[in-house]
Write a protein that holds these residues in place. Structure first.
Motif, mmCIF file in Angstrom:
data_model
loop_
_atom_site.group_PDB
_atom_site.id
_atom_site.type_symbol
_atom_site.label_atom_id
_atom_site.label_comp_id
_atom_site.label_asym_id
_atom_site.label_seq_id
_atom_site.Cartn_x
_atom_site.Cartn_y
_atom_site.Cartn_z
ATOM 1 N N PHE A 46 0.802 -1.226 0.000
ATOM 2 C CA PHE A 46 0.000 0.000 0.000
ATOM 3 C C PHE A 46 0.835 1.277 0.000
ATOM 4 C CE2 PHE A 46 -2.827 -3.199 2.033
ATOM 5 C CZ PHE A 46 -3.740 -3.280 0.993
ATOM 6 N N GLY A 47 2.158 1.127 -0.069
ATOM 7 C CA GLY A 47 3.009 2.301 -0.125
ATOM 8 C C GLY A 47 2.838 3.118 -1.394
ATOM 9 N N VAL A 48 2.329 2.483 -2.461
ATOM 10 C CA VAL A 48 2.160 3.193 -3.740
ATOM 11 C C VAL A 48 0.831 3.933 -3.821
ATOM 12 C CG1 VAL A 48 3.619 1.530 -4.936
ATOM 13 C CG2 VAL A 48 1.128 1.192 -4.916
ATOM 14 N N VAL A 49 -0.043 3.719 -2.836
ATOM 15 C CA VAL A 49 -1.379 4.313 -2.890
ATOM 16 C C VAL A 49 -1.315 5.778 -2.488
ATOM 17 C CG1 VAL A 49 -3.733 4.204 -2.014
ATOM 18 C CG2 VAL A 49 -2.440 2.093 -2.383
ATOM 19 N N GLU A 50 -1.929 6.623 -3.272
ATOM 20 C CA GLU A 50 -1.912 8.059 -2.996
ATOM 21 C C GLU A 50 -3.282 8.553 -2.522
ATOM 22 O OE1 GLU A 50 -0.603 9.931 -6.558
ATOM 23 O OE2 GLU A 50 1.419 9.076 -6.470
ATOM 24 N N GLY A 51 -3.268 9.555 -1.656
ATOM 25 C CA GLY A 51 -4.498 10.207 -1.229
ATOM 26 C C GLY A 51 -5.474 9.273 -0.542
ATOM 27 N N ASP A 52 -6.746 9.436 -0.900
ATOM 28 C CA ASP A 52 -7.823 8.657 -0.283
ATOM 29 C C ASP A 52 -8.378 7.596 -1.224
ATOM 30 O OD1 ASP A 52 -7.698 9.944 2.149
ATOM 31 O OD2 ASP A 52 -9.246 11.411 1.653
ATOM 32 N N ALA A 53 -7.519 7.023 -2.061
ATOM 33 C CA ALA A 53 -7.984 6.035 -3.038
ATOM 34 C C ALA A 53 -8.667 4.841 -2.393
ATOM 35 C CB ALA A 53 -6.810 5.558 -3.894
ATOM 36 N N LEU A 54 -8.256 4.476 -1.172
ATOM 37 C CA LEU A 54 -8.803 3.292 -0.512
ATOM 38 C C LEU A 54 -9.920 3.618 0.480
ATOM 39 C CD1 LEU A 54 -5.517 1.289 0.144
ATOM 40 C CD2 LEU A 54 -7.003 1.284 -1.867
ATOM 41 N N VAL A 55 -10.368 4.868 0.459
ATOM 42 C CA VAL A 55 -11.456 5.310 1.335
ATOM 43 C C VAL A 55 -12.762 5.318 0.534
ATOM 44 C CG1 VAL A 55 -12.341 7.235 2.700
ATOM 45 C CG2 VAL A 55 -9.911 6.656 2.779
ATOM 46 N N ALA A 56 -13.826 4.810 1.131
ATOM 47 C CA ALA A 56 -15.110 4.738 0.441
ATOM 48 C C ALA A 56 -15.649 6.129 0.136
ATOM 49 C CB ALA A 56 -16.117 3.966 1.280
ATOM 50 N N GLY A 57 -16.313 6.254 -0.984
ATOM 51 C CA GLY A 57 -16.859 7.536 -1.396
ATOM 52 C C GLY A 57 -18.279 7.763 -0.902
ATOM 53 N N PRO A 58 -18.906 8.857 -1.337
ATOM 54 C CA PRO A 58 -20.289 9.152 -0.950
ATOM 55 C C PRO A 58 -21.223 8.021 -1.377
ATOM 56 C CG PRO A 58 -19.258 11.039 -2.029
ATOM 57 C CD PRO A 58 -18.319 9.893 -2.211
ATOM 58 N N GLY A 59 -22.196 7.751 -0.544
ATOM 59 C CA GLY A 59 -23.166 6.711 -0.865
ATOM 60 C C GLY A 59 -22.754 5.321 -0.435
ATOM 61 N N ALA A 60 -21.592 5.181 0.192
ATOM 62 C CA ALA A 60 -21.138 3.868 0.648
ATOM 63 C C ALA A 60 -22.003 3.359 1.794
ATOM 64 C CB ALA A 60 -19.680 3.937 1.101
ATOM 65 N N ARG A 61 -22.085 2.059 1.891
ATOM 66 C CA ARG A 61 -22.750 1.422 3.030
ATOM 67 C C ARG A 61 -21.704 1.256 4.133
ATOM 68 N NH1 ARG A 61 -26.474 -4.063 3.013
ATOM 69 N NH2 ARG A 61 -25.884 -4.865 5.061
#
Length: 246
Positions: free
Chosen positions: A217-232
């Motif tokens: 996960f060191g290559v992941v930038e920003g909030d790519a792994l965070v759920a967006g609006p409308g998530a359960r």
């Protein structure tokens, strides 16, 4: 309803099979151990006979450059078998942010799997989940030694597998979404902080060192792994889950 779960003996699949059966559905748990080889396409016609819905929760055996071909082949076999069997709903389990991290071979492979499903012949649903609580030990093991655990500060929103299964069961027994449902835990935390919480709960004396290049996960930038609006959003907090798991 008759439902076939491909990968039905694994971590997610076995829980899903139990939940669906407890709800009164007829469920076939399909896997290599039951004679279904998704890579070769063998055993699928028998496993899908009479099924209204198919749920695919299989993983590629590797996370490297071989994984795209795995999903290309297995989805081709499953979609074709589903069409022959008259399946009316195909469901897959994917990953939140999967299309935002092209640096990772496995994420590119899962994006390909989603594309194949979207372009397939059957109404579909895609359930994207965030990282599982249960995988934190594996994540730490990638970059750990006797004294330290190196982790990036990548922001994640982890979830318990039981709550992924709950969402999957609801989608599986409902009408096809024709799109994506994100499911995630209630808290967004840096990965290094999750590591500290885990070690503290287990009275592990090792310390966490922030290393932005460490692990997958060191290559992941920003909030790519965070759920967006409308998530359960599931209700269980990681700290509470840790305490209950001790």
């Amino acid at each position: 309803m008759k439902i076939t779960v491909i990968g039905g003996t694994g971590l997610i699949g076995s829980q899903l099979v139990t939940r669906l059966r407890d709800a009164g559905h007829e469920v076939v748990a399909a896997s290599l151990s039951t004679g279904v080889d998704l890579l070769k396409g063998t055993g699928l016609d028998e496993a899908l006979e009479g099924a209204e819905t198919v749920v695919n929760v299989t993983n590629s055996p590797t996370f490297d450059e071989a994984s795209p071909e795995f999903f290309r082949t297995t989805m081709g076999h499953l979609l074709a078998a589903g069409e022959r069997a008259g399946v009316r709903h195909q469901v897959i389990l994917s990953i939140v942010g999967v299309d935002q991290v092209p640096q990772l071979d496995y994420y590119r492979a899962k994006t390909l799997q989603e594309e194949l499903l979207r372009n397939g012949p059957t109404p579909y649903s895609i359930v994207r989940a965030t990282q599982f609580f249960e995988f934190m030990d594996a994540v730490m093991s990638w970059t750990a030694d006797d004294d330290t655990v190196r982790l990036p500060s990548t922001r994640v929103q982890p979830i318990a597998t039981a709550e992924v299964v709950e969402a999957l069961a609801d989608v599986t027994t409902g009408a096809p979404l024709g799109g994506v449902l994100d499911v995630a835990g209630p808290d967004v935390l840096p990965l290094d902080e999750l590591g500290r919480l885990t070690l503290a709960a287990r009275k592990d004396p090792r310390r966490v060192v922030v290393d932005e290049q460490a692990g997958m996960f060191g290559v992941v930038e920003g909030d790519a792994l965070v759920a967006g609006p409308g998530a359960r959003l599931a209700p269980t907090h990681y700290r509470d889950w840790l305490e209950s798991a001790l």
